[in-house]
Scaffold this motif. Structure first.
Motif, PDB file in Angstrom:
ATOM      1  N   GLY A  81       2.096 -16.729  -8.504  1.00 37.90           N
ATOM      2  CA  GLY A  81       1.042 -17.242  -9.366  1.00 37.90           C
ATOM      3  C   GLY A  81      -0.330 -16.721  -9.022  1.00 37.90           C
ATOM      4  N   ALA A  82      -0.397 -15.539  -8.404  1.00 35.47           N
ATOM      5  CA  ALA A  82      -1.672 -14.982  -7.950  1.00 35.47           C
ATOM      6  C   ALA A  82      -1.971 -13.666  -8.660  1.00 35.47           C
ATOM      7  N   THR A  83      -3.245 -13.305  -8.653  1.00 36.11           N
ATOM      8  CA  THR A  83      -3.659 -11.967  -9.052  1.00 36.11           C
ATOM      9  C   THR A  83      -4.019 -11.205  -7.775  1.00 36.11           C
ATOM     10  N   VAL A  84      -4.121  -9.876  -7.865  1.00 35.85           N
ATOM     11  CA  VAL A  84      -4.352  -9.088  -6.657  1.00 35.85           C
ATOM     12  C   VAL A  84      -5.338  -7.964  -6.943  1.00 35.85           C
ATOM     13  N   THR A  85      -6.205  -7.700  -5.964  1.00 37.13           N
ATOM     14  CA  THR A  85      -7.150  -6.590  -5.995  1.00 37.13           C
ATOM     15  C   THR A  85      -6.984  -5.785  -4.718  1.00 37.13           C
ATOM     16  N   PHE A  86      -7.018  -4.463  -4.831  1.00 40.58           N
ATOM     17  CA  PHE A  86      -6.981  -3.577  -3.667  1.00 40.58           C
ATOM     18  C   PHE A  86      -8.393  -3.066  -3.401  1.00 40.58           C
ATOM     19  N   ILE A  87      -8.789  -3.066  -2.134  1.00 41.34           N
ATOM     20  CA  ILE A  87     -10.090  -2.526  -1.756  1.00 41.34           C
ATOM     21  C   ILE A  87      -9.905  -1.510  -0.636  1.00 41.34           C
ATOM     22  N   ASP A  88     -10.903  -0.687  -0.431  1.00 40.44           N
ATOM     23  CA  ASP A  88     -10.860   0.353   0.598  1.00 40.44           C
ATOM     24  C   ASP A  88     -11.677  -0.098   1.803  1.00 40.44           C
ATOM     25  N   LEU A  89     -11.007  -0.280   2.927  1.00 42.00           N
ATOM     26  CA  LEU A  89     -11.676  -0.639   4.175  1.00 42.00           C
ATOM     27  C   LEU A  89     -11.467   0.436   5.239  1.00 42.00           C
TER      28      LEU A  89
END
Length: 253
Positions: A81-89
């Motif tokens: 039940g979640a949404t997801v975002t990818f980020i660059d670290l």
């Protein structure tokens, strides 16, 4: 005279307080599901909005391509039940504690405005990316409050209600913080958690992480007198309106 005129007027029940959003951070595409996926399933069932923020696509891992792992992460998040975002670290296995990264995470917190944040613990004996991400999130939760931070002035400051750390492995469980056990015993919650972990099929080629994590939760549950439980570790002391919220303990005296 109508006798109904003498009846006391019923007062409307106060509306239940809105449940704040939850944002969970993971260094790699499977960390959240393996480390605290049962908690996520339980909170989504309670009506929380859930969003995952993942700091890499697992490109340095031994199994699965970055594209494959990205697909697995999106599928698993949807199951919970979640949404997801990818980020660059900095890339898988290259995370660093840098002000620019902490500010990037703080900007996400200002945008999503969560009441609760989950992040990997900062115990050293685990994947170094987990440790770095936990520190970045801890720093970002502070920076998100500071109205004078020039890089974030375009977005209204936000104070996170509570930051909890989770442990992907038993070795990563902090010994210097308090411990909150979340009861996830409901069969449908455990089944949903299993399915979300199983979505990361590329990571199950060499070890059965699903059974490992469910067994950990079962052991924690048995110790606390429930079916399954997952520990979270509060970054700061908890504040409650009543001791009623603290009536259950992990030990029967």
């Amino acid at each position: 005279m109508n006798t109904l005129d003498h009846l006391p007027e019923k007062k409307p029940r106060p509306a239940a307080p809105a449940v704040g959003a939850l944002v969970a951070f993971g260094a790699h595409p499977d960390d959240i599901e393996f480390g605290c996926g049962g908690v996520i399933a339980r909170e989504a069932q309670a009506g929380r909005r859930i969003h995952f923020v993942v700091g890499s696509r697992g490109e340095a891992g031994s199994n699965g391509t970055s594209a494959e792992r990205g697909r697995e992460a999106r599928r698993a998040a949807a199951m919970l039940g979640a949404t997801v975002t990818f980020i660059d670290l900095g890339g898988d296995a290259h995370f660093e504690v840098r002000p620019a990264y902490a500010i990037k995470v703080a900007a996400i917190l200002r945008k999503l405005r969560p009441a609760i944040v989950l992040a990997p613990s900062i115990v050293e004996n685990q994947h170094p990316d987990h440790v770095v991400l936990g520190r970045l999130v801890r720093d970002a939760a502070r920076l998100a409050r500071y109205g004078g931070l020039k890089e974030l002035r375009a977005v209204k400051p936000h104070a996170v209600g509570q930051l909890f750390f989770y442990a992907v492995t038993a070795e990563a469980e902090p010994s210097n913080l308090g411990r909150v056990l979340v009861d996830i015993s409901a069969p449908e919650i455990v089944a949903q958690w299993r399915d979300a972990m199983s979505a990361h099929a590329s990571q199950l080629r060499t070890r059965n992480y699903v059974e490992l994590q469910v067994t950990r939760a079962r052991l924690n549950g048995l110790r606390a007198g429930v079916g399954h439980a997952i520990p979270l570790f509060p970054s700061d002391g908890l504040v409650v309106d009543s001791l009623a919220a603290l009536e259950r303990a992990a030990r029967q005296f």
